[in-house]
Design a protein around this motif. Structure first.
Motif, mmCIF file in Angstrom:
data_model
loop_
_atom_site.group_PDB
_atom_site.id
_atom_site.type_symbol
_atom_site.label_atom_id
_atom_site.label_comp_id
_atom_site.label_asym_id
_atom_site.label_seq_id
_atom_site.Cartn_x
_atom_site.Cartn_y
_atom_site.Cartn_z
ATOM 1 N N ARG A 1 0.870 -1.183 0.000
ATOM 2 C CA ARG A 1 0.000 0.000 0.000
ATOM 3 C C ARG A 1 0.902 1.227 0.000
ATOM 4 O O ARG A 1 1.731 1.407 0.892
ATOM 5 C CB ARG A 1 -0.911 0.001 1.236
ATOM 6 N N LEU A 2 0.720 2.070 -1.015
ATOM 7 C CA LEU A 2 1.536 3.270 -1.193
ATOM 8 C C LEU A 2 0.645 4.496 -1.179
ATOM 9 O O LEU A 2 -0.491 4.453 -1.647
ATOM 10 C CB LEU A 2 2.294 3.204 -2.528
ATOM 11 N N TRP A 3 1.186 5.606 -0.661
ATOM 12 C CA TRP A 3 0.389 6.834 -0.592
ATOM 13 C C TRP A 3 1.240 8.016 -1.005
ATOM 14 O O TRP A 3 2.259 8.309 -0.383
ATOM 15 C CB TRP A 3 -0.142 7.023 0.824
ATOM 16 N N SER A 4 0.831 8.696 -2.058
ATOM 17 C CA SER A 4 1.393 9.991 -2.433
ATOM 18 C C SER A 4 0.528 11.033 -1.732
ATOM 19 O O SER A 4 -0.572 11.334 -2.169
ATOM 20 C CB SER A 4 1.345 10.171 -3.961
ATOM 21 N N ALA A 5 1.054 11.592 -0.639
ATOM 22 C CA ALA A 5 0.211 12.338 0.295
ATOM 23 C C ALA A 5 0.016 13.804 -0.067
ATOM 24 O O ALA A 5 -0.812 14.485 0.547
ATOM 25 C CB ALA A 5 0.786 12.221 1.711
ATOM 26 N N ALA A 6 0.782 14.297 -1.020
ATOM 27 C CA ALA A 6 0.588 15.661 -1.528
ATOM 28 C C ALA A 6 0.859 15.604 -3.020
ATOM 29 O O ALA A 6 1.845 16.112 -3.526
ATOM 30 C CB ALA A 6 1.524 16.642 -0.832
ATOM 31 N N CYS A 7 -0.062 14.970 -3.730
ATOM 32 C CA CYS A 7 0.210 14.501 -5.095
ATOM 33 C C CYS A 7 0.157 15.593 -6.153
ATOM 34 O O CYS A 7 0.531 15.353 -7.305
ATOM 35 C CB CYS A 7 -0.742 13.372 -5.465
ATOM 36 N N SER A 8 -0.339 16.788 -5.807
ATOM 37 C CA SER A 8 -0.450 17.871 -6.779
ATOM 38 C C SER A 8 -1.206 17.371 -8.023
ATOM 39 O O SER A 8 -2.263 16.762 -7.902
ATOM 40 C CB SER A 8 0.937 18.414 -7.138
ATOM 41 N N VAL A 9 -0.653 17.567 -9.223
ATOM 42 C CA VAL A 9 -1.368 17.193 -10.447
ATOM 43 C C VAL A 9 -1.203 15.713 -10.800
ATOM 44 O O VAL A 9 -1.678 15.267 -11.842
ATOM 45 C CB VAL A 9 -0.930 18.053 -11.642
ATOM 46 N N GLY A 10 -0.529 14.959 -9.933
ATOM 47 C CA GLY A 10 -0.501 13.507 -10.126
ATOM 48 C C GLY A 10 0.783 12.927 -10.674
ATOM 49 O O GLY A 10 0.888 11.706 -10.812
ATOM 50 N N ALA A 11 1.784 13.753 -10.977
ATOM 51 C CA ALA A 11 3.014 13.215 -11.560
ATOM 52 C C ALA A 11 3.681 12.199 -10.632
ATOM 53 O O ALA A 11 4.207 11.181 -11.093
ATOM 54 C CB ALA A 11 3.986 14.347 -11.887
ATOM 55 N N PRO B 1 -3.156 1.013 7.136
ATOM 56 C CA PRO B 1 -1.794 1.567 7.140
ATOM 57 C C PRO B 1 -1.034 1.338 5.834
ATOM 58 O O PRO B 1 -1.330 0.422 5.068
ATOM 59 C CB PRO B 1 -1.115 0.853 8.315
ATOM 60 N N MET B 2 -0.023 2.190 5.621
ATOM 61 C CA MET B 2 0.741 2.226 4.373
ATOM 62 C C MET B 2 2.147 1.649 4.562
ATOM 63 O O MET B 2 2.761 1.808 5.610
ATOM 64 C CB MET B 2 0.870 3.671 3.882
ATOM 65 N N ASP B 3 2.660 1.038 3.504
ATOM 66 C CA ASP B 3 4.034 0.540 3.507
ATOM 67 C C ASP B 3 5.036 1.638 3.173
ATOM 68 O O ASP B 3 6.176 1.608 3.637
ATOM 69 C CB ASP B 3 4.176 -0.602 2.500
ATOM 70 N N CYS B 4 4.624 2.588 2.359
ATOM 71 C CA CYS B 4 5.518 3.679 1.966
ATOM 72 C C CYS B 4 4.683 4.913 1.647
ATOM 73 O O CYS B 4 3.668 4.813 0.954
ATOM 74 C CB CYS B 4 6.369 3.280 0.755
ATOM 75 N N ILE B 5 5.128 6.056 2.174
ATOM 76 C CA ILE B 5 4.436 7.319 1.942
ATOM 77 C C ILE B 5 5.420 8.319 1.346
ATOM 78 O O ILE B 5 6.517 8.516 1.877
ATOM 79 C CB ILE B 5 3.853 7.893 3.252
ATOM 80 N N ASN C 1 0.560 12.377 12.263
ATOM 81 C CA ASN C 1 -0.469 11.696 11.471
ATOM 82 C C ASN C 1 0.154 10.701 10.490
ATOM 83 O O ASN C 1 -0.352 9.596 10.293
ATOM 84 C CB ASN C 1 -1.297 12.724 10.697
ATOM 85 N N ILE C 2 1.267 11.112 9.868
ATOM 86 C CA ILE C 2 1.946 10.239 8.910
ATOM 87 C C ILE C 2 2.488 9.006 9.614
ATOM 88 O O ILE C 2 2.337 7.870 9.132
ATOM 89 C CB ILE C 2 3.087 11.006 8.206
ATOM 90 N N ALA C 3 3.147 9.200 10.752
ATOM 91 C CA ALA C 3 3.734 8.078 11.487
ATOM 92 C C ALA C 3 2.660 7.072 11.892
ATOM 93 O O ALA C 3 2.867 5.854 11.825
ATOM 94 C CB ALA C 3 4.477 8.588 12.722
ATOM 95 N N GLU C 4 1.508 7.590 12.285
ATOM 96 C CA GLU C 4 0.402 6.709 12.677
ATOM 97 C C GLU C 4 -0.096 5.895 11.487
ATOM 98 O O GLU C 4 -0.570 4.762 11.645
ATOM 99 C CB GLU C 4 -0.732 7.560 13.251
ATOM 100 N N THR C 5 0.030 6.450 10.299
ATOM 101 C CA THR C 5 -0.488 5.809 9.089
ATOM 102 C C THR C 5 0.454 4.738 8.531
ATOM 103 O O THR C 5 0.029 3.888 7.753
ATOM 104 C CB THR C 5 -0.756 6.886 8.010
ATOM 105 N N LEU C 6 1.726 4.778 8.923
ATOM 106 C CA LEU C 6 2.697 3.796 8.421
ATOM 107 C C LEU C 6 2.603 2.475 9.172
ATOM 108 O O LEU C 6 2.361 2.453 10.381
ATOM 109 C CB LEU C 6 4.125 4.338 8.571
ATOM 110 N N VAL C 7 2.843 1.387 8.457
ATOM 111 C CA VAL C 7 3.008 0.100 9.122
ATOM 112 C C VAL C 7 4.344 0.115 9.847
ATOM 113 O O VAL C 7 5.252 0.877 9.489
ATOM 114 C CB VAL C 7 2.982 -1.077 8.112
#
Length: 279
Positions: A110-120, A213-217, A237-243
């Motif tokens: 599970r991956l999360w781009s947490a401030a992805c802007s236009v998606g690049a 939870p996410m494997d990589c953010i 918040n990010i730390a809580e979201t990580l595995v």
């Protein structure tokens, strides 16, 4: 051209901070004036005080969101800071694949781009994983991408980009992942079979993410806009979201030293949540 007095700047500065956690320091007054002028031109208005009254009216949350959009929108590109994606492909993915083969982890990511802007950024992650598709066969992959700005999310979901944004791709990658949309200024659209694999949604980093939870953010080039109080909350918040054992990738100029940080620094751009100790 509109003018922005010190008092007006302070009012908008406080409003933006309240609703996004982003602190525009006093050196950004010219930037804010330029962004406000862009928005006021769009809605055929030239009175800054009147606009402030509108965005602080409870039933005009739509215009408040438009203000946040115009202030926070920044351009990006594919494979921006290429070394981050080299780490993702050559270290993170290959370590996960090795552990999956050994039965040391489930074959899922599970991956999360947490401030992805236009998606690049999330599309680049997807392209990296496609290059490893032979060894990721049978894996369950989820890529999530979020941003505070609804405008940038709309662009990300459309998967359409101007030529300058895909300059980080070679000709082979461009042909594989995009189709050209002809016109006076040609655009490039992510092929549907790739675009449909990313889950885009709006999210404020000041809020907890209520998802598994996410494997990589990836959280790059955004922390520089937060003051220490907001940054502390975002990192928590990010730390809580990580595995346990999961990784956080930040931008090259976004050190999070000096904070109450539950993550372990691995390199200038990489942090890890401590894994669960084996007994």
């Amino acid at each position: 051209m509109i003018t922005l007095t010190e008092e007006q700047f302070k009012r908008f500065q406080a409003l933006i901070y309240k609703h996004s956690g982003i602190r525009l320091d006093d050196r950004k007054q010219t930037l804010l004036r330029s962004r406000l002028q862009r928005r006021l031109r769009q809605i055929d208005m030239d009175d800054v005080d009147q606009y402030y009254r509108i965005v602080t009216t409870p039933n005009r949350r739509d215009e408040l969101q438009a203000l946040i959009d115009v202030v926070t929108t920044n351009e990006t590109s594919f494979f921006r800071t290429e070394s981050h994606f080299q780490w993702f492909s050559d270290s993170f993915l290959m370590d996960a694949i090795r552990d999956g083969k050994k039965g040391l982890r489930q074959k899922s990511l599970r991956l999360w781009s947490a401030a992805c802007s236009v998606g690049a950024e999330p599309y680049t992650l997807l392209f990296c994983m496609h290059e490893k598709r032979a060894v990721l066969d049978g894996w369950n992959i989820e890529i999530l991408a979020s941003d505070l700005s609804t405008d940038t999310l709309a662009t990300a979901q459309s998967g359409r980009f101007k030529k300058r944004l895909i300059d980080g791709l070679d000709d082979k990658q461009t042909k594989r992942f995009f189709r050209e949309i002809e016109g006076f200024q040609p655009e490039y659209e992510v092929r549907p079979e790739f675009a449909e694999k990313i889950d885009f949604f709006q999210h404020n980093l000041m809020d907890r993410l209520r998802k598994p939870p996410m494997d990589c953010i990836f959280l790059r080039n955004v922390l520089i806009y937060f003051d220490d109080v907001s940054k502390q909350k975002v990192i928590a918040n990010i730390a809580e979201t990580l595995v346990p054992g999961g990784y956080l990738v930040i931008g090259p100029s976004e050190g999070i030293y000096g904070l109450d940080n539950p993550l372990t620094k691995i390199s200038t751009f990489l942090y890890q949540k401590p894994p669960i100790e084996k007994t």
